[in-house]
Scaffold this active site. Sequence first.
Site, PDB file in Angstrom:
ATOM      1  N   HIS A 501      88.102 -18.451 -25.119  1.00 14.61           N
ATOM      2  CA  HIS A 501      87.077 -17.755 -25.902  1.00 14.61           C
ATOM      3  C   HIS A 501      87.696 -16.719 -26.834  1.00 14.61           C
ATOM      4  O   HIS A 501      87.442 -16.725 -28.048  1.00 14.61           O
ATOM      5  CB  HIS A 501      86.085 -17.079 -24.953  1.00 14.61           C
ATOM      6  N   GLU A 502      88.489 -15.830 -26.266  1.00  6.19           N
ATOM      7  CA  GLU A 502      89.055 -14.761 -27.097  1.00  6.19           C
ATOM      8  C   GLU A 502      90.004 -15.307 -28.148  1.00  6.19           C
ATOM      9  O   GLU A 502      90.118 -14.753 -29.245  1.00  6.19           O
ATOM     10  CB  GLU A 502      89.750 -13.720 -26.217  1.00  6.19           C
ATOM     11  N   HIS A 505      88.177 -16.227 -31.282  1.00  6.22           N
ATOM     12  CA  HIS A 505      88.084 -15.088 -32.203  1.00  6.22           C
ATOM     13  C   HIS A 505      89.401 -14.910 -32.955  1.00  6.22           C
ATOM     14  O   HIS A 505      89.417 -14.661 -34.166  1.00  6.22           O
ATOM     15  CB  HIS A 505      87.805 -13.800 -31.426  1.00  6.22           C
ATOM     16  N   HIS A 508      89.796 -17.190 -35.804  1.00 10.74           N
ATOM     17  CA  HIS A 508      88.958 -16.778 -36.930  1.00 10.74           C
ATOM     18  C   HIS A 508      89.709 -15.766 -37.800  1.00 10.74           C
ATOM     19  O   HIS A 508      89.544 -15.738 -39.030  1.00 10.74           O
ATOM     20  CB  HIS A 508      87.660 -16.171 -36.394  1.00 10.74           C
TER      21      HIS A 508
END
Length: 714
Positions: A501-502, A505, A508
Site C-alpha cells: 500500500h505505502e 503512494h 505515485h
Amino acid sequence: MIKITKTLVTLGLASVVMQSAALDMDGMNGTTARKNPLLEQSKLPFGAPDFRKIKTSDYLPAIETGIQKQREIISAIVSNPETPSFENTIIPYEESDALLDRVTSIFFCLTGADKTPEIAQTQKKVMPMLTELGNDISFNKLLFDRIKYVYDHEYAQLKGENQKLLETIYKRFVRSGALLPEEKMARMKEINLRISDLQEKWGNTLQDATNDAVVWVQNREELAGLSEADMAQCEKDAQSRGGKAPYCIVIVNTTQQPILASLDNRDLRRRVFEASIHRADGTGLFNTFAIVTEIARLRAEKASLMGFKTYADYSLENTMAKTPEAVYQFLNQLIDVYTPKADTETKEIEEYARRTMGSSFQLQPYDRFYYSAKMKKEMLNISDEEIKPYFNVDSVQLNGVFYAANRVYGLTFKERKDIPTYHPDMKVFEVKDRNGKTIALFYSDYFRRPTKRGGAWMSSFAKQSRQRNQIPLIYNVCNNAKAPEGQPSLLTWDEVTTLFHEFGHALHGILSDCQYNTLSGTAVARDFVEMPSQFNESFATIPEIFDHFALHAVTGQPMPKDLKEKMLGSINFHSAYSLGENLAATCLDMAWHVLPESQVPTAAEAKQFETEALRHVHLLNSQILPRYSTSYFNHIWGSGYAAGYYSYLWTEVLAANIADCFAERGALKPEVGQDMRNKILSRGNTLDLMQMFTDFTHMKQPDAKSLLKARGME
C-alpha cells in the site's frame, strides 16, 4: 496513508530551488564557524539530505532563514512595477519557498518518524512561525491582486500545466479567504494560528498517550499463545521503555490490536483492548477531547466565514465526491450490504466460542480476533504463525514490492549504502527506469521505536519537478516489530499489504513527470490520492508475485502450494469486520464535520456524541468499533483527512475497478503498466481526476460492486 501535514502547514504554497549560506556558531565563545548544511544544496547524489552533517540545532535557524527568503521574494513580486503576468508573478510565486520547502520536508519527516525531545521542542517553536507566514501570504492583498489579474487576463490563453498551475494557485488563495472582508480575514488568521497550535498539541499528546498506554506484563506465562519471536519483541519493547516489568505490549494506532488474535489470557486481552480504546479519553494527562472539540468548533467557524454551511461542505468542494450528501449516499450503499453480513459473522464467532467456553459465554470485542483466528485455523486449517515465516520483511520488499514494480513499470532498485539516513534502520535505494536512467531515490523506514508515531505513511524529502530539475526523493515509514539481532523480522499478512500500500503512494511520487512542484506526484484530492496505494495492494496476491516473495525466512523455500492456496483463500475470512471498522470511522469523521459551530459538543459531551453519531447511521456495534475512535483519530485531527476519511473506501472502489482492468488486459504486462503510468501515475494533478480514471478504465463512473467482490462480500 500519505503524510500531508507539511503541505497543510504551509497552506500548499509552492516552492523553488534557491541557495543560501548561513553561519551558526559552535563552541562556547563562537570561535568555530560552520555552514548550516540545510542552507546549502546537498552535494550528495541527487540532492539527498546529508544526515551526517545535519544537527538538530540546524533546523530552527534554517527554517527561520527559509521564511525570511520567501518573504523577500514575495515582497519583490508585489513591488514589481510591470503589469502582472504569468512569468513575473505566478512563476516567481511558485518558486518562492524552495529553500523553506527543502528544509521543512526533512524536518517534518523527523517529527513523525524520529521525534526526539529536541525535535519536539523545535517543532513547538516552528509551527506558529509557519502558520503566521502562511497567513501573511494568503491574506497579502497586493499579492492576491496580481494573481487575480493574471487569472482574469491570461487564464484562457494558457495551456496545459501552465493553466492548471494558475487555476490551482488562484483557487487556493480564494479558499484561504483572500476575498473576505477585512474583519473576517482577521478572524481567519486567528483561527489558522489557533488550529496550528492545537494540532501541534494534539500530535504531542497522542504520541505520549500511546507510549503511556503500553501494557506491562510480569511473567512469560501471561503471554501464552505468542510465538517465541513475539515474546522476544515484548521483552525488547519493555527494555526500550524503561523496564517497569520484564515484558510489555505496545499499543498500535488502531482500535483493535493484532496481538489479541494470539493471547490466550483473556484478562490480558481485556487489559490490552481497554488500554487501546481509553488511551486518550481518561481522566489523566492525555485526554484529547478538549483539543478535539475546539478544533471542530474552529473548523465550523472557518467554513461559516467562507460561506459554507459546514466544514464538510467546505472541505469537499474540490474533491471527486463534491458534497457531504454524495459521501453519505456512497456510504449508505455499503452499510446496507455490510450490516446483515456483520451480524452473521458475529453470531458465528460467538457460537464457536461457546463450544469451548460454555453456552453462557458472552463474546467481547477483545475476544473477537482470538476466536476468529481459532475458527480460521479449524475451518481452513491455517494460522498466522504458519504463514509468518514466509513473510520476511526483506523478501517482501525486495522480492515482492520491488519485483512487482519491475514487472509492471520496468523499475529496478539498487541499495545505496553510501547515502546517509536519519536512523540506522532506514535503507536507501536508487530507482532506475527501464532505460537505465535514475528517476528517484526511495527510502524505507519500517521498524517501530518510541520516537516514531503510530501508523504507516509516505512522503518526500523532495518532490519531482522539471522546473527545478529535481528528481523525487520519496520515503515510506511503517511500524513493524524488529526481530532480535540475527533473526529475520517477520510480518503478518496485513503488514505485507501495508508495505504494498505505502509503496503505491511512493510510486505515485516516483513516477511523477510534471513541470511544477505544486502539481506533481501525490498533489491530488484526498478521494483520489489513496487510489494508487490501494491498487498496488492487488499485486501482493497475484500468484507470480506472491511466489516470488513468500519464501521461508530460514530455508528460502517457497510457501507450499497447499498452504498458499489456503492462505490466499482465507484473506476474506470474516471480512465484514474490516469494512465495518472503516465505515464506523468514516461516519465519525463526517459526524464531527457536518456540525455547524453552535452544535459542536463540549469536551465532556464528546464521548456521548460519538455514541449517538454511530447509532444514527446504524453502526453502533459493541463488537465492531471504529478503526479509530474520536480521541485518537489522528487522520482527522492531526493530519489532512478532516471530512475526508471516506476517501479510503471511495478510492478502494477506484482501485478495484482499475485492478479489474489490469486483470482483463494482463496484470503483469508492461504495456498495461505503461498505460497506467502514462495516464495516471505520472500526471500528478495536471488533469481532471475523473478524466484520468476514465482514460484508463473507459468507465464513466466508478462501480462499487468491485469493492464488495474484492472483499468477498458479493
